[in-house]
Write an enzyme that holds these catalytic residues in place. Structure first.
Site, short mmCIF file in Angstrom:
data_model
loop_
_atom_site.label_atom_id
_atom_site.label_comp_id
_atom_site.label_asym_id
_atom_site.label_seq_id
_atom_site.Cartn_x
_atom_site.Cartn_y
_atom_site.Cartn_z
CB ILE A 87 -0.96 0.04 1.31
CG1 ILE A 87 -0.48 -0.13 2.53
CG2 ILE A 87 -1.94 -0.96 0.93
CD1 ILE A 87 -1.37 -0.11 3.82
CG ASP A 88 0.08 4.17 -2.79
OD1 ASP A 88 0.57 3.59 -3.39
OD2 ASP A 88 -1.03 5.01 -3.23
CE LYS A 89 6.83 8.85 3.04
NZ LYS A 89 7.95 9.98 2.41
CB THR A 91 -2.42 4.11 1.65
OG1 THR A 91 -2.58 4.88 0.65
CG2 THR A 91 -3.55 3.39 2.06
NE ARG A 187 -2.82 8.46 -4.32
CZ ARG A 187 -1.76 8.64 -4.36
NH1 ARG A 187 -0.63 7.50 -3.97
NH2 ARG A 187 -1.05 9.68 -4.72
#
Length: 234
Positions: A87-89, A91, A187
């Site tokens: 998962i994104d930094k 998130t 997103r």
């Protein structure tokens, strides 16, 4: 970078010496939701990168896991040991990591056949009129901006199901369930329907009254079947 090659041009390529990759274990606190001999499930905080990459070789989830665990699966190599999905930094939320190769393959198969349950909460801009919907749009690297992912015909199929949880004055809280798991999927999809995630500095409107510097996206629920056939949900 703008020069167009012509016939008989000579191009000289200088290859740097290979760098020996080694990731250091770091004593970083982990919010562990579950752990057994095969997997570890953590609640990743905002601002933590999942695995080392250029510019982020320290302070990642992998650095923390190497300190906490004696073993992680070797399938993704030295830089991404145990990492099945990311998962994104910025998130937050639930993420499962494999401790051995057998567990890693078992989890990867569930990602591939879309049987792993992944449910996100997102606060998006504007009031969504429909109570629920599905976004089925292919994603690929944007042709206009290579640092972004975009809706691109011929890209990889991406499907996001969303349900309105609560409507506020100028925002909407939605639950997003992933049928596929592409980079930046939620997103990009929410921006596509003109409801970008609040605080998204890449795909959203960064000029808003909350003065956020990261997107309000949280992996709320993760479900998978372990190698003994037992379903687990966190």
């Amino acid at each position: 970078s703008n020069y167009k090659l012509k016939a008989f041009d000579e191009v000289k390529v200088i290859m740097p010496e290979p760098v020996h990759l080694k990731v250091e274990a770091e004593n970083i606190p982990l919010d562990i939701l579950y752990e057994d001999k095969d997997v570890i499930v953590v609640n990743k905080p905002q601002g933590m990168v999942v695995h080392p990459a250029p510019g982020n070789y320290n302070g990642t989830l992998v650095n923390a896991l190497l300190y906490h665990c004696n073993d992680l699966s070797s399938i993704n190599g030295v830089i991404r040991p145990g990492i099945v999905h990311r998962i994104d930094k910025d998130t937050t939320g639930v993420l499962v990591v494999a401790k051995n190769d057998e567990a890693h393959n078992f989890l990867s198969d569930q990602l591939r056949d879309h049987s792993m349950k992944r449910e996100y909460y997102a606060l998006v801009e504007g009031r969504i009129k429909e109570d629920e919907g599905t976004i089925d749009k292919p994603l690929a690297r944007s042709k206009k901006d290579r640092l972004k992912i975009g809706i691109v015909e011929g890209g990889r199929r991406a499907v996001t199901h969303y349900t309105v949880v609560e409507r506020y004055k100028n925002t909407t809280l939605v639950k997003c369930v992933l049928e596929t798991g592409r980079t930046h999927q939620i997103r990009v999809h929410m921006t596509y329907i003109n409801h970008p995630i609040l605080g998204d500095p890449v795909y959203g409107n960064i000029k808003h009254k909350f003065n956020l510097n990261h997107q309000l996206l949280h992996c709320h629920k993760l479900g998978f079947t372990d190698k003994n056939g037992l379903y687990k949900e966190f």
